[in-house]
Scaffold this active site. Sequence first.
Site, short mmCIF file in Angstrom:
data_model
loop_
_atom_site.label_atom_id
_atom_site.label_comp_id
_atom_site.label_asym_id
_atom_site.label_seq_id
_atom_site.Cartn_x
_atom_site.Cartn_y
_atom_site.Cartn_z
N GLU A 32 0.81 -1.22 0.00
CA GLU A 32 0.00 0.00 0.00
C GLU A 32 0.85 1.27 0.00
O GLU A 32 0.51 2.26 -0.65
CB GLU A 32 -0.95 0.01 1.22
CG GLU A 32 -2.10 -0.98 1.14
CD GLU A 32 -1.68 -2.42 1.43
OE1 GLU A 32 -0.54 -2.63 1.88
OE2 GLU A 32 -2.49 -3.34 1.20
N HIS A 41 -12.14 -5.91 8.18
CA HIS A 41 -12.88 -5.68 6.94
C HIS A 41 -14.15 -4.91 7.22
O HIS A 41 -15.17 -5.08 6.56
CB HIS A 41 -13.23 -7.02 6.25
CG HIS A 41 -12.01 -7.76 5.81
ND1 HIS A 41 -11.28 -8.55 6.64
CD2 HIS A 41 -11.38 -7.80 4.61
CE1 HIS A 41 -10.25 -9.07 6.00
NE2 HIS A 41 -10.28 -8.63 4.76
#
Length: 784
Positions: free
Chosen positions: A516, A583
């Site tokens: 990322e 999540h």
Amino acid sequence: MLSFDGFRNAVIEDYRIAMISREVSLLGRREVLTGKAKFGIFGDGKEIAQIAMAKFFQPGDFRSGYYRDQTFMFATGLASVEQYFAQLYADPDVKNEPFSAGRQMNAHFSTRFVDENGNWLDLANRKNVSSDIAPTAGQMPRGLGLAFASRCFRSNKNPEAFEQLSHHGNEICFTTIGDASTSEGHFWETINAAGVLQVPLAVFVWDDGYGISVPKNFQTTKGSISAALKGFQKQADTNGIHIYKVKAWDYAGMCEVFEEALQKVRETHQPALFHVEEVTQPQGHSTSGSHERYKSPERLEWEKEWDCIKKMKEWMIENGLASIEELTEVEAAAKETVKEARNRAWEKYVTPIKEQAEQAATLIRQVMVNDIDKYNAIQQMANELASNKEPLRRDILRAIAVAIETAPFSPSAEELKALRVQMLEENTSLYNSHLYNEGAKSALNVPEVKPLVAFDAPTVNGYEVLNKYFDALFAANPKVYAFGEDVGYIGDVNQGFAGLQEKHGKDRILDTGIRELTIVGQAIGMALRGLRPIAEIQYLDYLLYGLQPLSDDVSTTHFRTKGQQSCPVIIRTRGHRLEGIWHSGSPMGVVINALRGMYVCVPRNMVQAVGMYNTMLQSNDPAIIVECLNGYRLKEKLPDNLLEYTVPLGVPEIIREGTDVTLVSYGSTLRIIQDATDRLAAEGIDCEIVDVQTLLPFDLNHVILQSLKKTSRIIFIDEDVPGGAAAYMFNKVMEEQGGYKWLDASPRTLTAKAHRPGYGSDGDYFAKPNAEDVMDAVRSLMAE
Ligand SMILES: Cc1ncc(C[n+]2csc(CCOP(=O)(O)OP(=O)(O)O)c2C)c(N)n1
């Protein structure tokens, strides 16, 4: 090929630049120690390596470096000594200090990338420096992106469209880093990504043996970055990077190695790393300490003996390139040149402040006050202000304020007040401007175009809205690229790009490694070079891995260059609500506080998301767009004008009108609230729901206040932790909009619990606000 005289003169010129740079370091340190500047960090000991490197830096190339590179900047002609000192003094006049307009510490360089109207300059024909940042190794991810952009330009099927930005991707990104900073994850992630991607990145490691005081055997495996990197080394049949070792005092050796190696980087796009060893640091790390505290007498002695300038001088004399007398003359002239430039920089910096001090002192002297002690004190303060050789703007403002406080009814107090207002205004533009684009390229100035939804418009899944949009976008705009984990081949985990790589090319829609941090860096470099990257962070929960460059680099680019560079990255991610600890995150408080300088869009559905992409792509501002993780399979009506309609930023939408309570929220939570309000309606409670749409900016026209005036009751609801984005919205409406005046009941926030949700739907139900929680909160408000 040069004649002997030509060669000799070129070498003497290099020596002259080295001497000038050394004098800058010596005099710069003195300016700090005598109090004219606050802090100084210098490039002494790295002069010769940087002169050698600068020889091969061509128009079109980019530098992504750090605070040691003054000699490179002088040698390339991208900085003058006078400008250098202007930055040391924090001169806020961009004409004097063109790198940051006094906003950055010294030796944090940049060159202009965009003109006053936000149009990209012809970077292909200029030598370019992306704006430096202080966090160590922070330049690495950006360097990867600047180099990656060359790859994009080279593979683009329509290179003529980018002539002004690139000559077929022939540009190298030169990245510099200190040996200790290679301990950072940023370094390793960048090197790995460069080795995989094969991009024209040239990394120069200045190895002076220490990171401030910590020696390199505490920093690097085997105490040597080139040894530690061996597994990354490119072989004939592998990808990877080329690795070279050179000595910082070996002028001729470095010129030879750099020339050949950099030519290869340019032609092949294979990255290279130069481990520049035996670098010295004659004055220690910075003005904040002395290196005698941590270097042994032997090390200090060795540094003197192996000083690169001393060694270059010996080499020149040994090889008959110059006499001692000639070089002594060069040295004396360099001293003089630097002193004169220093004086000019100081005069330019201090003159306008002194003039203002004088003007204020004159008015302060005229203040009338009955008390003789007070009168004398004021006169003394005025005299001190007028005679201060190094006044600061804050000294003037303080003196003005004290004079007004002491003699508020004196006639000249009015003039002093007017001067204060004028100075505050002027200083706002000097110190507080340009966080975002302010002119035509501001996202706030993009005209609103409504979505056109035909009577018989097809109803499709949310992800199909995005898919159709991205398809049209990639056909229409050759500057747009999309990449991230699983974005290429399968078209992202929720199919927004499904089938589009095949259609628009592997060079435009790409898979990346799980990285990322450098996905963000890749986007930064591309955006700086005039492309329009959409970089995907697979889940909002993983944004934290990429947050540092977004916060330190993207969010500050426009501010720290006073608008001379823009970095319009779009971070595409998805979050808020699904399952489990990693999540389901909605850390919007973290995001909005870390990313001032970016816009933060929180669309409730994919039709709104498309409008936000369109708005951002018409502007030069960077943004993060958080799609609803649980929205991809919800049905939406497909607008006709997918590429045209825009969602204005900072304009909330009332998605349910009501008269009893205002419920303010965004994203997935809105669907929970809608369930609750439908059921509350059956009880006779009529709620108004406001979707804020964007958290940065927030409700620019005070739509929420209008709603509150009607209902007199308000709850701010989201899935962030207590004190997060709901508290931010609360603060905005109560304080900025003056909402407290319209309340008939206590205002509230309703948020998730402080802990993250346990796995499964019940984990979600008991951690995040659910419809029953909303109903309870509304009922209790109504009962107050
Ligand atoms: C992320 C981060 N951590 C710590 C610092 C404080 N700091 C500034 S420079 C420095 C040492 C860097 O050493 P090196 O990379 O060898 O470069 P040099 O200064 O020796 O050229 C440190 C720890 C920082 N600026 N950024």
